[in-house]
Design an enzyme around this catalytic site. Sequence first.
Site, PDB file in Angstrom:
ATOM      1  N   GLU A  94      45.731  34.700  37.843  1.00 38.66           N
ATOM      2  CA  GLU A  94      46.361  33.392  38.002  1.00 38.66           C
ATOM      3  C   GLU A  94      46.429  32.643  36.683  1.00 38.66           C
ATOM      4  O   GLU A  94      45.583  32.821  35.811  1.00 38.66           O
ATOM      5  CB  GLU A  94      45.548  32.532  38.977  1.00 38.66           C
ATOM      6  CG  GLU A  94      45.487  33.103  40.355  1.00 38.66           C
ATOM      7  CD  GLU A  94      44.562  32.307  41.263  1.00 38.66           C
ATOM      8  OE1 GLU A  94      44.583  32.574  42.459  1.00 38.66           O
ATOM      9  OE2 GLU A  94      43.823  31.430  40.777  1.00 38.66           O
ATOM     10  N   CYS A 107      45.996  26.665  31.874  1.00 34.18           N
ATOM     11  CA  CYS A 107      44.707  27.222  32.278  1.00 34.18           C
ATOM     12  C   CYS A 107      44.931  28.715  32.488  1.00 34.18           C
ATOM     13  O   CYS A 107      45.715  29.107  33.357  1.00 34.18           O
ATOM     14  CB  CYS A 107      44.229  26.551  33.562  1.00 34.18           C
ATOM     15  SG  CYS A 107      42.676  27.203  34.178  1.00 34.18           S
ATOM     16  N   CYS A 114      35.898  38.651  38.648  1.00 34.53           N
ATOM     17  CA  CYS A 114      34.836  38.144  37.770  1.00 34.53           C
ATOM     18  C   CYS A 114      33.555  38.927  38.018  1.00 34.53           C
ATOM     19  O   CYS A 114      33.261  39.313  39.145  1.00 34.53           O
ATOM     20  CB  CYS A 114      34.590  36.657  38.028  1.00 34.53           C
ATOM     21  SG  CYS A 114      33.463  35.906  36.821  1.00 34.53           S
ATOM     22  N   CYS A 118      29.199  33.374  41.138  1.00 31.27           N
ATOM     23  CA  CYS A 118      29.036  31.959  41.512  1.00 31.27           C
ATOM     24  C   CYS A 118      29.521  31.762  42.954  1.00 31.27           C
ATOM     25  O   CYS A 118      30.644  32.136  43.292  1.00 31.27           O
ATOM     26  CB  CYS A 118      29.819  31.072  40.553  1.00 31.27           C
ATOM     27  SG  CYS A 118      29.340  31.297  38.826  1.00 31.27           S
ATOM     28  N   CYS A 121      32.933  29.792  43.950  1.00 30.73           N
ATOM     29  CA  CYS A 121      34.184  30.159  43.281  1.00 30.73           C
ATOM     30  C   CYS A 121      34.941  31.216  44.062  1.00 30.73           C
ATOM     31  O   CYS A 121      34.379  32.251  44.429  1.00 30.73           O
ATOM     32  CB  CYS A 121      33.863  30.674  41.872  1.00 30.73           C
ATOM     33  SG  CYS A 121      35.327  31.174  40.960  1.00 30.73           S
ATOM     34  N   CYS A 339      40.655  27.938  41.734  1.00 34.96           N
ATOM     35  CA  CYS A 339      40.744  29.169  40.967  1.00 34.96           C
ATOM     36  C   CYS A 339      40.416  30.378  41.827  1.00 34.96           C
ATOM     37  O   CYS A 339      39.363  30.473  42.433  1.00 34.96           O
ATOM     38  CB  CYS A 339      39.798  29.099  39.768  1.00 34.96           C
ATOM     39  SG  CYS A 339      40.066  30.455  38.665  1.00 34.96           S
TER      40      CYS A 339
END
Length: 346
Positions: A94, A107, A114, A118, A121, A339
Site C-alpha cells: 500500500e 506514505c 511485516c 504489533c 496493526c 495501514c
Amino acid sequence: MKTEKKDIRKLTKEDLRAFFVGQGDKAFRGNQVYEWLWQKGAHDFVDMTNISKETRILLDEHFVINHIRVDQMQRSSDGTIKNAVKLHDGLTVESVLIPTKSRTTACVSSQVGCSLNCKFCATARLKRMRNLNPDEIVDQVVVIDRQSKLYHDRPLSNIVFMGMGEPLMNYNNVIKAIDKITDPEGLGMSPKRITVSTSGVPKIIKKMADEEVKFNLAVSLHSALDDVRTEIMPFNEQMPLADLKEALIYWYEKTGKRITYEYVVWDGINDRQIDIDALLDFCKAVPSKVNIIEYNPIDDGQFQQANPQAIDRYVDVLEANGVTVTVRRSRGKDIDAACGQLANKQ
C-alpha cells in the site's frame, strides 16, 4: 535457448554505459537510459523517446522494467488517496497520499507484510513475505507525485516510511531507495523532507547515526513502559526500551536531529497517569516531539481510541513540561486507511 531478461534497474549507470559500449554504441546512451529510469520514471522502453527505435528494441531483448501498478485506488472526501499497489510478482503493498493545506505527503511501504507482530496493526496479520526492492519503493513515490499533481495541482513535498513493513528490517534497500529519491539524477528531493518511521531497532538506529544519514527519524513508541509495550508490541521483549533509549541518545549525539515519537492512546491500555508520566520521562532523554495519532480501528477488538479527555491529559502534561506535542487527526476515515487494511482485502 532464450536468455532470461535482466531487471534493468539493478544496473548502475556505469553498468548501463558498459552495456552500450559492449554493443558497439556510445557510452552516453547509458546516461540517457538511466535518466529515463530514475528521473522520469519510465514504465516501458517505448517511452524513451530520445532513443532510436533500434536501441529500444535492443533494450527490450535484454532487459525488463519490473514496474509497480496501482491495482486499486480509493479517494477519501478529505483528499486522501489510498493505493493498493501490485508488484511484478503479484504481491500487494500500500501507499497513501496525504494532503494538507501546506504539504502533500507520500506514505510508502518497505516490506510486503511485516516481520514484527504489533497487535494493533493490520499489516502484522499478513506476516512478512519479502522485502521491497529499491525501485519498488521509488515507484511508489513517483506514482504519488503524479497523483498529487493530478488531483491536488501540486507536486509531492514530503515522504514518510510509515506504510507496510518495518523499514529498518529492510535497511539496505530503504537506504538505496532514499539515495535515488534524493539524487539530483533521480527525483532530486531534499532528505530533510523524508522521515523514516521505525518501531525501534536499536542496532540499526546506531548504524544510521554512524552513517550520518540526512533524513529524519520517527519512532512508533505507543508506550514508555516495558510491560505495556511488550504486551502490544511483543518484539519489545528482545529490544527493550532501555536499549532503544540508548540508541536514540547515540543518534542525537551523532546527528543533532531531534526525534519524533508517534503515539496512539488506546482506551484501557495506555491512558493512565502512569503512562503519561513514563512518556514524559522518556522524552527527557533527548530533544524530541510527540505526535499523538488518532487511531483507525481495524476491528471491534481490544484496540479502541481513548476518550478525548485522556488525550487532553497527555497534551497538558507534555506541554507543561516543554515537550512539543501535536494531535494528528486520522485521515481517510471513509476509506480503508488503516495501514494494511486494503492489502488484507487483496
